[in-house]
Design a protein around this motif. Structure first.
Motif, PDB file in Angstrom:
ATOM      1  N   ILE A 376       0.851  -1.202   0.000  1.00  0.00           N
ATOM      2  CA  ILE A 376       0.000   0.000   0.000  1.00  0.00           C
ATOM      3  C   ILE A 376       0.887   1.253   0.000  1.00  0.00           C
ATOM      4  O   ILE A 376       0.556   2.270  -0.615  1.00  0.00           O
ATOM      5  CB  ILE A 376      -0.953  -0.008   1.209  1.00  0.00           C
ATOM      6  CG1 ILE A 376      -1.959  -1.152   1.065  1.00  0.00           C
ATOM      7  CG2 ILE A 376      -1.706   1.328   1.319  1.00  0.00           C
ATOM      8  CD1 ILE A 376      -2.873  -1.331   2.265  1.00  0.00           C
ATOM      9  N   GLY A 377       2.037   1.158   0.680  1.00  0.00           N
ATOM     10  CA  GLY A 377       2.970   2.282   0.701  1.00  0.00           C
ATOM     11  C   GLY A 377       3.466   2.681  -0.675  1.00  0.00           C
ATOM     12  O   GLY A 377       3.832   3.840  -0.908  1.00  0.00           O
ATOM     13  N   LEU A 378       3.443   1.741  -1.628  1.00  0.00           N
ATOM     14  CA  LEU A 378       3.886   2.047  -2.989  1.00  0.00           C
ATOM     15  C   LEU A 378       2.947   3.005  -3.715  1.00  0.00           C
ATOM     16  O   LEU A 378       3.335   3.597  -4.738  1.00  0.00           O
ATOM     17  CB  LEU A 378       4.012   0.749  -3.798  1.00  0.00           C
ATOM     18  CG  LEU A 378       5.150  -0.201  -3.415  1.00  0.00           C
ATOM     19  CD1 LEU A 378       5.036  -1.498  -4.199  1.00  0.00           C
ATOM     20  CD2 LEU A 378       6.505   0.455  -3.663  1.00  0.00           C
ATOM     21  N   ILE A 379       1.709   3.134  -3.225  1.00  0.00           N
ATOM     22  CA  ILE A 379       0.760   4.060  -3.867  1.00  0.00           C
ATOM     23  C   ILE A 379       0.308   5.152  -2.903  1.00  0.00           C
ATOM     24  O   ILE A 379      -0.688   5.834  -3.148  1.00  0.00           O
ATOM     25  CB  ILE A 379      -0.472   3.313  -4.428  1.00  0.00           C
ATOM     26  CG1 ILE A 379      -1.185   2.503  -3.337  1.00  0.00           C
ATOM     27  CG2 ILE A 379      -0.083   2.420  -5.592  1.00  0.00           C
ATOM     28  CD1 ILE A 379      -2.522   1.929  -3.772  1.00  0.00           C
ATOM     29  N   THR A 380       1.043   5.311  -1.798  1.00  0.00           N
ATOM     30  CA  THR A 380       0.677   6.316  -0.804  1.00  0.00           C
ATOM     31  C   THR A 380       1.542   7.553  -0.977  1.00  0.00           C
ATOM     32  O   THR A 380       2.776   7.451  -0.952  1.00  0.00           O
ATOM     33  CB  THR A 380       0.853   5.766   0.629  1.00  0.00           C
ATOM     34  OG1 THR A 380       0.107   4.561   0.760  1.00  0.00           O
ATOM     35  CG2 THR A 380       0.354   6.776   1.654  1.00  0.00           C
ATOM     36  N   PRO A 381       0.943   8.734  -1.176  1.00  0.00           N
ATOM     37  CA  PRO A 381       1.740   9.952  -1.295  1.00  0.00           C
ATOM     38  C   PRO A 381       2.389  10.293   0.059  1.00  0.00           C
ATOM     39  O   PRO A 381       1.905   9.842   1.090  1.00  0.00           O
ATOM     40  CB  PRO A 381       0.691  11.010  -1.693  1.00  0.00           C
ATOM     41  CG  PRO A 381      -0.616  10.448  -1.214  1.00  0.00           C
ATOM     42  CD  PRO A 381      -0.492   8.968  -1.308  1.00  0.00           C
ATOM     43  N   LEU A 398       1.268  14.623 -11.200  1.00  0.00           N
ATOM     44  CA  LEU A 398       1.272  13.695 -10.073  1.00  0.00           C
ATOM     45  C   LEU A 398       0.041  13.877  -9.193  1.00  0.00           C
ATOM     46  O   LEU A 398      -0.569  12.896  -8.740  1.00  0.00           O
ATOM     47  CB  LEU A 398       2.542  13.891  -9.239  1.00  0.00           C
ATOM     48  CG  LEU A 398       2.711  12.970  -8.028  1.00  0.00           C
ATOM     49  CD1 LEU A 398       2.757  11.513  -8.449  1.00  0.00           C
ATOM     50  CD2 LEU A 398       3.975  13.345  -7.256  1.00  0.00           C
ATOM     51  N   MET A 399      -0.367  15.117  -8.957  1.00  0.00           N
ATOM     52  CA  MET A 399      -1.514  15.366  -8.079  1.00  0.00           C
ATOM     53  C   MET A 399      -2.798  14.805  -8.672  1.00  0.00           C
ATOM     54  O   MET A 399      -3.677  14.332  -7.947  1.00  0.00           O
ATOM     55  CB  MET A 399      -1.668  16.864  -7.814  1.00  0.00           C
ATOM     56  CG  MET A 399      -0.664  17.434  -6.832  1.00  0.00           C
ATOM     57  SD  MET A 399      -0.624  16.535  -5.258  1.00  0.00           S
ATOM     58  CE  MET A 399      -2.319  16.720  -4.714  1.00  0.00           C
ATOM     59  N   ALA A 400      -2.929  14.827  -9.999  1.00  0.00           N
ATOM     60  CA  ALA A 400      -4.124  14.275 -10.646  1.00  0.00           C
ATOM     61  C   ALA A 400      -4.181  12.763 -10.429  1.00  0.00           C
ATOM     62  O   ALA A 400      -5.257  12.193 -10.161  1.00  0.00           O
ATOM     63  CB  ALA A 400      -4.127  14.599 -12.133  1.00  0.00           C
ATOM     64  N   VAL A 401      -3.034  12.101 -10.528  1.00  0.00           N
ATOM     65  CA  VAL A 401      -2.970  10.646 -10.293  1.00  0.00           C
ATOM     66  C   VAL A 401      -3.263  10.342  -8.822  1.00  0.00           C
ATOM     67  O   VAL A 401      -4.001   9.391  -8.511  1.00  0.00           O
ATOM     68  CB  VAL A 401      -1.587  10.096 -10.702  1.00  0.00           C
ATOM     69  CG1 VAL A 401      -1.490   8.607 -10.378  1.00  0.00           C
ATOM     70  CG2 VAL A 401      -1.331  10.338 -12.186  1.00  0.00           C
ATOM     71  N   ILE A 402      -2.727  11.139  -7.919  1.00  0.00           N
ATOM     72  CA  ILE A 402      -2.940  10.911  -6.481  1.00  0.00           C
ATOM     73  C   ILE A 402      -4.419  11.020  -6.138  1.00  0.00           C
ATOM     74  O   ILE A 402      -4.963  10.199  -5.391  1.00  0.00           O
ATOM     75  CB  ILE A 402      -2.104  11.907  -5.646  1.00  0.00           C
ATOM     76  CG1 ILE A 402      -0.616  11.552  -5.744  1.00  0.00           C
ATOM     77  CG2 ILE A 402      -2.556  11.904  -4.186  1.00  0.00           C
ATOM     78  CD1 ILE A 402       0.297  12.555  -5.073  1.00  0.00           C
ATOM     79  N   ARG A 403      -5.101  12.051  -6.677  1.00  0.00           N
ATOM     80  CA  ARG A 403      -6.531  12.225  -6.379  1.00  0.00           C
ATOM     81  C   ARG A 403      -7.334  11.000  -6.789  1.00  0.00           C
ATOM     82  O   ARG A 403      -8.240  10.560  -6.065  1.00  0.00           O
ATOM     83  CB  ARG A 403      -7.065  13.476  -7.098  1.00  0.00           C
ATOM     84  CG  ARG A 403      -6.759  14.778  -6.398  1.00  0.00           C
ATOM     85  CD  ARG A 403      -7.593  15.921  -6.968  1.00  0.00           C
ATOM     86  NE  ARG A 403      -7.293  16.167  -8.380  1.00  0.00           N
ATOM     87  CZ  ARG A 403      -6.355  17.000  -8.809  1.00  0.00           C
ATOM     88  NH1 ARG A 403      -5.624  17.668  -7.936  1.00  0.00           N
ATOM     89  NH2 ARG A 403      -6.150  17.176 -10.095  1.00  0.00           N
ATOM     90  N   GLU A 404      -7.017  10.426  -7.936  1.00  0.00           N
ATOM     91  CA  GLU A 404      -7.749   9.251  -8.405  1.00  0.00           C
ATOM     92  C   GLU A 404      -7.351   7.981  -7.634  1.00  0.00           C
ATOM     93  O   GLU A 404      -8.108   7.007  -7.596  1.00  0.00           O
ATOM     94  CB  GLU A 404      -7.501   9.043  -9.902  1.00  0.00           C
ATOM     95  CG  GLU A 404      -8.064  10.134 -10.792  1.00  0.00           C
ATOM     96  CD  GLU A 404      -9.573  10.011 -10.957  1.00  0.00           C
ATOM     97  OE1 GLU A 404     -10.220   9.277 -10.187  1.00  0.00           O
ATOM     98  OE2 GLU A 404     -10.119  10.656 -11.871  1.00  0.00           O
ATOM     99  N   THR A 405      -6.177   7.994  -7.030  1.00  0.00           N
ATOM    100  CA  THR A 405      -5.687   6.804  -6.320  1.00  0.00           C
ATOM    101  C   THR A 405      -6.258   6.702  -4.911  1.00  0.00           C
ATOM    102  O   THR A 405      -6.355   5.589  -4.362  1.00  0.00           O
ATOM    103  CB  THR A 405      -4.142   6.816  -6.263  1.00  0.00           C
ATOM    104  OG1 THR A 405      -3.603   6.998  -7.571  1.00  0.00           O
ATOM    105  CG2 THR A 405      -3.589   5.512  -5.693  1.00  0.00           C
TER     106      THR A 405
END
Length: 437
Positions: A376-381, A398-405
């Motif tokens: 899970i840490g691999l996709i945690t900002p 990056l922020m657009a990807v984080i919001r969707e993740t």
């Protein structure tokens, strides 16, 4: 505990040195080796102990041979046409539902994880292909395609085979075979929750429905993908029948992939083979350096009796085993957002294992909880590695990807909570196969 935080002790110098060297950009493996040598100098010990610990640790760890072999197998899969055939088969199977290409993304990662053992290999191989398929003709937004691809890649090291579970077996002295078996149900649970979330978002956002592949075409597509689909069966069947050790199964994985790609599919050229070997060597050099640093640093930790000090410190809080697991989950989720997972696994987890054992926590169960946390840490900002890869591949901010993740992170944490507090969800299959723990 205050002695551990005293920078004027040899151990304090060692820890401070690791932090400083890492901040200066030195790889964490080299930072740990250099800082451990500093510890030996400051404490008046022979610096040759560092080389002795490194060589003894590597020579006595036959299981470690599995890692470069699994890496090579995943490189050959990405190079050949296995990924394309699997993706076509998955599309025929689940692409017909709303949000179907999202489901294809999840299912293809589930199947590919039974071959590679690496989240990054999943992301760079079949994940890259599914991302391109999803964004073609504007079916899905690039940010959502990147997010679901990064999220589904974390299944890779949970479903066997798994490189992180091999490393955990090394530091905890547990069975690799039973750890592999323990990853099956958690991996399926993670698949289900992500498919459920994708289905919900598909209906909420009105994602497209793909044309259904006629059922009569499913059988020919299955036959084309069958050699690739059989690989997990061959590997796990060999391990649990007693025919192969996990390390031998890794060698078989590399050989099986090579034969399929070169002889059957004829999709790997001489130059391609050279590229795969070179890439595998580079990846293993990186992993090997981290392992070497951890072996030397773990001598320092053992010499200072840090695990016992941590155990006594935690004992002062009189935590139950479930409170301890909650604390471990919180700590690892925070660390996973800041540090590389292999570093946490090889440096932090050995300190926590004695306390987990003292509280009666099963080591197989603990290993899966730890590994899911690190994935899970691999996709945690802010520093989730898969987020950066997804952003780069999709050319999205990056922020657009984080919001969707974020929704995927939340459902994965919910699945982690279930695995943590329902140990049988992890231990059921190992016990069916004879585990007595």
């Amino acid at each position: 505990m205050t002695d551990l935080l005293n920078i004027m002790t040899p151990f304090g110098w060692c820890v401070a040195s690791i932090v400083v060297l890492s901040l200066l950009g030195l790889p964490i493996g080299l930072s740990m080796i250099g800082s451990s040598v500093l510890y030996l100098l400051v404490s008046g010990q022979d610096i040759g102990i560092a080389a002795e610990q490194l060589l003894n640790g590597l020579n006595n760890s036959y299981t470690l041979l599995a890692i470069p072999l699994f890496i090579l197998a995943s490189e050959l899969m990405n190079l050949g046409s296995l990924s394309d055939r699997l993706l076509t088969w998955c599309n025929a199977l689940v692409g017909r539902f709303r949000g179907g290409l999202g489901h294809v993304n999840v299912v293809s990662s589930l199947i590919f994880s039974g071959m590679s053992g690496s989240a990054i290999a999943d992301m760079m191989g079949v994940g890259k292909l599914t991302m391109e398929m999803m964004t073609k003709d504007g079916r899905y937004t690039p940010a959502y395609a990147a997010a679901i691809t990064a999220a589904t890649a974390v299944i890779g090291p949970i479903i066997p085979p798994s490189i992180p579970l091999v490393l955990y077996a090394l530091i905890s002295d547990t069975s690799v075979g039973y750890l592999f078996a323990a990853g099956v149900v958690p991996g399926l649970l993670m698949t289900v929750v992500m498919m459920a979330l994708n289905s919900y978002l598909a209906h909420t956002r009105n994602f497209p429905v793909e044309p259904a592949v006629p059922m009569k075409e499913l059988l020919p597509l299955t036959v084309r993908a069958l050699p690739a689909l059989l690989m997990p069966v061959v590997l796990l069947g060999g391990i649990y029948s007693g025919v192969m050790t996990p390390t031998e199964s890794a060698a078989m994985a590399a050989l099986y992939t090579l034969v399929i790609s070169v002889v059957l599919y004829r999709s790997v050229t001489g130059n391609g083979m050279y590229t795969a070997l070179l890439s595998s060597g580079r990846q293993m050099a990186s992993v090997g350096l981290l392992i070497a640093g951890a072996l030397v640093f773990n001598y320092v930790v053992t010499r200072e009796d840090i695990p016992k000090d941590v155990q006594m410190w935690l004992a002062g809080y009189e935590l139950s085993k479930y409170e301890f697991l909650l604390a471990v989950n919180v700590i690892l989720l925070v660390l996973g957002a800041l540090l590389e997972g292999g570093t946490i696994l090889l440096v932090v987890i050995p300190i926590l294992i004695p306390t987990a054992r003292a509280l009666g926590i099963d080591m197989i169960h603990f290993g899966l909880v730890v590994t899911v946390n690190l994935m899970i840490g691999l996709i945690t900002p802010p520093y989730g590695l898969l987020l950066f890869i997804a952003s780069s591949l999709s050319r999205q901010p990056l922020m657009a990807v984080i919001r969707e993740t974020v929704p995927f992170i939340l459902v994965l944490i919910a699945a982690l909570g279930f695995m943590t507090y329902v140990p049988e969800s992890v231990l059921w299959l190992p016990r069916v196969l004879g585990y007595q723990g």
